[in-house]
Design a protein around this motif. Structure first.
Motif, short mmCIF file in Angstrom:
data_model
loop_
_atom_site.label_atom_id
_atom_site.label_comp_id
_atom_site.label_asym_id
_atom_site.label_seq_id
_atom_site.Cartn_x
_atom_site.Cartn_y
_atom_site.Cartn_z
N TYR A 18 0.79 -1.22 0.16
CA TYR A 18 -0.01 0.13 0.19
C TYR A 18 0.81 1.08 -0.02
N ARG A 19 0.41 2.46 -0.73
CA ARG A 19 1.17 3.63 -0.41
C ARG A 19 0.97 4.43 0.66
N SER A 20 0.24 4.08 1.47
CA SER A 20 -0.05 4.79 2.86
C SER A 20 -0.71 3.81 3.74
N ALA A 21 -0.54 3.89 4.92
CA ALA A 21 -1.32 3.35 5.95
C ALA A 21 -1.20 4.15 7.30
N SER A 22 -2.61 4.43 7.95
CA SER A 22 -2.44 5.21 9.01
C SER A 22 -3.63 4.44 10.11
N VAL A 23 -3.22 4.97 11.24
CA VAL A 23 -4.53 4.71 12.63
C VAL A 23 -4.67 5.96 12.94
N ARG A 24 -6.02 6.16 13.24
CA ARG A 24 -6.54 7.43 13.64
C ARG A 24 -7.48 7.29 14.83
N ASN A 25 -7.68 8.18 15.72
CA ASN A 25 -8.35 8.05 17.01
C ASN A 25 -9.63 9.07 16.66
N ALA A 26 -10.93 8.60 16.83
CA ALA A 26 -11.95 9.33 16.69
C ALA A 26 -12.16 10.31 17.91
N ARG A 27 -12.22 11.58 17.75
CA ARG A 27 -12.25 12.51 18.80
C ARG A 27 -13.88 12.90 19.08
N GLN A 28 -14.24 13.34 20.01
CA GLN A 28 -15.77 13.75 20.30
C GLN A 28 -15.54 15.44 20.38
N ASP A 29 -14.88 16.19 19.52
CA ASP A 29 -14.88 17.30 19.31
C ASP A 29 -16.09 18.07 18.31
N ALA A 30 -15.98 19.31 18.25
CA ALA A 30 -16.97 19.89 17.38
C ALA A 30 -16.88 19.34 16.19
#
Length: 91
Positions: A18-30
């Motif tokens: 893959y050309r990219s891989a990421s892990v992101r965290n869902a924030r409960q912000d506006a």
């Protein structure tokens, strides 16, 4: 934990092709932001891939900004993979 997530992303890119891989965290912000936790790009990419990845605003909101693989994955509870950056992702 960060080291493990970085290593997982690195394997996805180096071994999975893959050309990219990421892990992101869902924030409960506006903005219902998906905050970057780990990321990997191919070794031949810009010397500072983290700066590139941090510059992208990603949301899980059901808005125009949230129509990305991560936002769709979060809302649908299914993996998000983008095969072609020129076409919109599908759930």
């Amino acid at each position: 934990m960060r080291e493990l997530l970085d290593a997982m992303c690195r394997v996805i890119v180096d071994e999975g092709g893959y050309r990219s891989a990421s892990v992101r965290n869902a924030r409960q912000d506006a903005q219902e932001t998906l905050a970057l936790e780990a990321h990997a790009l191919p070794a031949d990419t810009d010397p500072d891939p983290a700066a590139w990845a941090h510059g992208i605003t990603v949301s899980w909101a059901d808005t125009e900004l949230g129509q990305n693989p991560g936002g769709i994955a979060f809302r649908t509870k299914r993996p998000g993979v983008c095969q072609n950056l020129l076409t919109p992702p599908t759930p």
